[in-house]
Design a protein around this motif. Structure first.
Motif, mmCIF file in Angstrom:
data_model
loop_
_atom_site.group_PDB
_atom_site.id
_atom_site.type_symbol
_atom_site.label_atom_id
_atom_site.label_comp_id
_atom_site.label_asym_id
_atom_site.label_seq_id
_atom_site.Cartn_x
_atom_site.Cartn_y
_atom_site.Cartn_z
ATOM 1 N N ASP A 1 -2.657 5.002 -2.314
ATOM 2 C CA ASP A 1 -3.870 4.362 -1.809
ATOM 3 C C ASP A 1 -4.502 5.163 -0.678
ATOM 4 N N THR B 1 -9.357 9.256 -3.895
ATOM 5 C CA THR B 1 -8.289 8.852 -2.981
ATOM 6 C C THR B 1 -8.674 9.219 -1.544
ATOM 7 N N MET C 1 0.844 -1.170 0.000
ATOM 8 C CA MET C 1 0.000 0.000 0.000
ATOM 9 C C MET C 1 0.895 1.240 0.000
ATOM 10 N N LEU D 1 -7.635 -3.510 1.199
ATOM 11 C CA LEU D 1 -7.107 -3.458 -0.174
ATOM 12 C C LEU D 1 -6.649 -4.829 -0.665
#
Length: 121
Positions: A46, A73, A1, A119
């Motif tokens: 991310d 975002t 990430m 994620l």
């Protein structure tokens, strides 16, 4: 990430980077102006973690500029600004901020850990 960190206090940035290094790769900038320069490539991140009280451009000013070009975002505000913390629901709605934390690393670390987990699902 991948995380973009906007923090003007170098010692605080170093502590945040150390605390979160297990969960993410962090790109650090010292103010909103430097962060705004990255907006054209912001899709690479991310998550954005921003202080508010910074020289040249505050975190709120950066987020306003960001949201003109990027609505997706997620942004977390990590601040000691009592006004923002006390009125966080209004700030979240007005500026599309996912979460607001008083400068408490344990809460920020937990949030980042959960974000990374979401994620990878």
């Amino acid at each position: 990430m991948k995380v973009l960190l906007l923090e003007d206090v170098s010692d605080m940035a170093r502590v945040i980077k150390m605390a979160l290094s297990e969960y993410c790769e962090i790109t650090h900038v010292e103010n909103g102006v430097e962060g705004a320069r990255l907006i054209p490539t912001i899709e690479q991140f991310d998550l954005i973690i921003s202080d508010n009280q910074m020289p040249r451009m505050s975190g709120i000013e950066f987020i306003q500029e960001l949201r003109r070009f990027n609505k997706g975002t997620p942004v977390v505000m990590f601040t000691a600004d009592d006004k923002i913390v006390m009125n966080q629901e209004q700030y979240k709605k007005a500026y599309d901020i996912q979460e607001i934390f008083m400068k408490d690393l344990s809460k920020l670390e937990h949030f980042v850990r959960m974000k990374k987990k979401s994620l990878t699902m």
